[in-house]
Design a protein around this motif. Structure first.
Motif, PDB file in Angstrom:
ATOM      1  N   LYS A  81      -1.901  23.599 -19.933  1.00  0.00           N
ATOM      2  CA  LYS A  81      -1.751  23.192 -18.516  1.00  0.00           C
ATOM      3  C   LYS A  81      -2.869  22.242 -17.870  1.00  0.00           C
ATOM      4  O   LYS A  81      -3.500  21.540 -17.413  1.00  0.00           O
ATOM      5  N   TYR A 141      -6.182  26.479  -8.095  1.00  0.00           N
ATOM      6  CA  TYR A 141      -5.650  27.534  -8.296  1.00  0.00           C
ATOM      7  C   TYR A 141      -6.373  27.518 -10.066  1.00  0.00           C
ATOM      8  O   TYR A 141      -5.146  28.073 -10.614  1.00  0.00           O
ATOM      9  N   TYR A 173      -4.763  30.124 -12.202  1.00  0.00           N
ATOM     10  CA  TYR A 173      -3.718  30.308 -13.334  1.00  0.00           C
ATOM     11  C   TYR A 173      -4.071  31.758 -14.395  1.00  0.00           C
ATOM     12  O   TYR A 173      -3.803  32.670 -15.214  1.00  0.00           O
ATOM     13  N   LYS A 210      -2.492  34.585 -13.329  1.00  0.00           N
ATOM     14  CA  LYS A 210      -1.509  34.054 -14.380  1.00  0.00           C
ATOM     15  C   LYS A 210      -1.647  34.815 -15.728  1.00  0.00           C
ATOM     16  O   LYS A 210      -0.478  35.517 -16.256  1.00  0.00           O
TER      17      LYS A 210
END
Length: 83
Positions: free
Chosen positions: A7, A60, A64, A67
């Motif tokens: 990522k 974000y 993440y 998530k």
């Protein structure tokens, strides 16, 4: 074997477990997570935008981690403070 995408640097790598950061970026990812965790200990009712502004990362990135399951989301309520 899992085929993963980092990522941080978007490099494709393989690992035995599902991973979100390659070995080169694992320390950076860990440092960012530790910063978020420390911030949330000091300001527990913060949202992703507040965290991102305070730490200089994007919202974000914070989402993440939610998530990934490394951060939990909670639904609280806000009360008006007396003047």
């Amino acid at each position: 074997m899992y085929t993963n995408i980092c990522k941080q640097c978007r490099k494709v790598f393989k690992s035995r477990l599902k991973a979100y950061a390659c070995s080169d970026c694992k320390d950076k990812d860990s440092d960012v997570f530790d910063d978020i965790e420390a911030y949330l200990k000091e300001y527990p009712n913060s949202n992703a935008l507040q965290i991102s502004e305070a730490l200089g990362i994007t919202a974000y990135e914070v989402l993440y981690y939610v998530k990934e399951g490394r951060l939990n989301e909670s639904r609280g309520r806000f009360e008006k403070l007396d003047d």
